[in-house]
Design a protein around this motif. Structure first.
Motif, PDB file in Angstrom:
ATOM      1  N   LEU A 141       0.833  -1.156  -0.118  1.00  0.00           N
ATOM      2  CA  LEU A 141      -0.099  -0.056  -0.131  1.00  0.00           C
ATOM      3  C   LEU A 141       0.765   1.270   0.100  1.00  0.00           C
ATOM      4  O   LEU A 141       0.525   2.094  -0.742  1.00  0.00           O
ATOM      5  N   SER A 167      -5.309   3.585  -1.643  1.00  0.00           N
ATOM      6  CA  SER A 167      -5.637   2.208  -1.858  1.00  0.00           C
ATOM      7  C   SER A 167      -7.206   2.187  -2.505  1.00  0.00           C
ATOM      8  O   SER A 167      -7.260   1.351  -2.990  1.00  0.00           O
ATOM      9  N   LYS A 171      -6.632  -0.521  -7.485  1.00  0.00           N
ATOM     10  CA  LYS A 171      -6.735  -1.909  -7.016  1.00  0.00           C
ATOM     11  C   LYS A 171      -5.994  -2.631  -7.836  1.00  0.00           C
ATOM     12  O   LYS A 171      -6.440  -3.032  -8.907  1.00  0.00           O
ATOM     13  N   ALA A 232      -7.149   1.197   5.508  1.00  0.00           N
ATOM     14  CA  ALA A 232      -7.770   0.801   4.221  1.00  0.00           C
ATOM     15  C   ALA A 232      -8.698  -0.382   4.134  1.00  0.00           C
ATOM     16  O   ALA A 232      -9.502  -0.460   3.135  1.00  0.00           O
ATOM     17  N   ALA A 237     -10.692  -1.604   0.734  1.00  0.00           N
ATOM     18  CA  ALA A 237      -9.673  -1.930  -0.197  1.00  0.00           C
ATOM     19  C   ALA A 237      -9.215  -3.699  -0.025  1.00  0.00           C
ATOM     20  O   ALA A 237      -8.168  -3.998  -0.881  1.00  0.00           O
TER      21      ALA A 237
END
Length: 254
Positions: A141, A167, A171, A232, A237
């Motif tokens: 990340l 994040s 993706k 996140a 995420a």
């Protein structure tokens, strides 16, 4: 290669004709042996598997803190990319464009290396496992921070917030977190072999949050010590409790 095969092979992620962007950590002009950058052997292996799976092109990029040419050359990443048949994209002004994250508080009209994504159909993030003075750890990340341009150091005031927003912005198709050797102290730059520890683990995942949760364990820390991972997760995420994903554990005998 064994890890990717266990997930169904690179063909499960890369189709013939795909244009793949590999985001490495090339932040510093230091040799690979110091562990501050993505290992060039790992990059070469990932790029090679993508091309073998039928990728039309593999691109490699980052926006280093040190001089980009020096960072890619001294780290060995430039040579690894060339040898593997990948093309290097170095940061230049024309590649950056203002980007806003819908609902974001920090990523508003901020220059991001959007030009590197032109025609790209798949993104793979290849990162080392490192201690980080401000963020607690630098892994998958935090690697996304390298897409930012401008005076990005102002985000250090809310490092967890900016990583969480990044994040949401991207993706990855696949995350390769290289914890074969981890930087346990004095990150993110390190500078001494005494900062490193053989942690003997390679993490391959479609979930950057889960990958980083494994990395936190390699560093001997808790998720509470690296707040952006759970932030996140809360933002959607990924999953921090990677055990819920039924991970496949391989002993390569290496």
């Amino acid at each position: 290669e064994q890890g990717v095969k266990a997930l169904g092979g690179m063909e499960a992620f890369i189709a013939k004709g795909d244009r793949v962007l590999i985001k490495v950590n090339a932040a510093f002009a230091t040799p690979a042996s110091l562990g501050a950058t993505t290992n060039p052997e790992t990059l070469a292996a990932v790029a090679g598997l993508c091309l073998k799976a039928g990728a039309a092109q593999v691109l490699v990029t980052d926006n280093p803190i040190n001089n980009p040419d020096s960072s890619f050359e001294i780290s060995g990443l430039a040579d690894a990319a060339r040898t593997a048949g990948a093309r290097l994209i170095l940061p230049e002004a024309a590649l950056f464009a203002p980007v806003s994250l819908p609902g974001g508080q920090l990523l508003q009209n901020w220059p991001v290396m959007a030009g590197a994504f032109s025609g790209v159909t798949r993104v793979i993030v290849v990162s080392p496992v490192k201690d980080h003075q401000r963020a607690g750890a630098s892994m998958t990340l935090k690697n996304l921070y390298g897409f930012l341009g401008g005076r990005r150091n102002i985000f250090h005031q809310d490092i967890n917030g900016i990583i969480t927003e990044l994040s949401q912005l991207l993706k990855p198709t696949l995350c390769v977190l290289d914890g074969t050797v981890s930087m346990m102290t004095n990150g993110p730059t390190g500078g001494s072999l005494s900062d490193l520890k053989d942690t003997g683990t390679m993490v391959i995942s479609t979930d950057p949050v889960a990958a980083d949760a494994v990395g936190v364990e390699l560093l001997g820390r808790t998720l509470a010590e690296v707040p952006y991972i759970q932030m996140a997760e809360k933002a959607g995420a990924g999953i921090a409790d990677y055990h819920r994903l039924n991970p496949v554990l391989l002993n390569t005998g290496a």
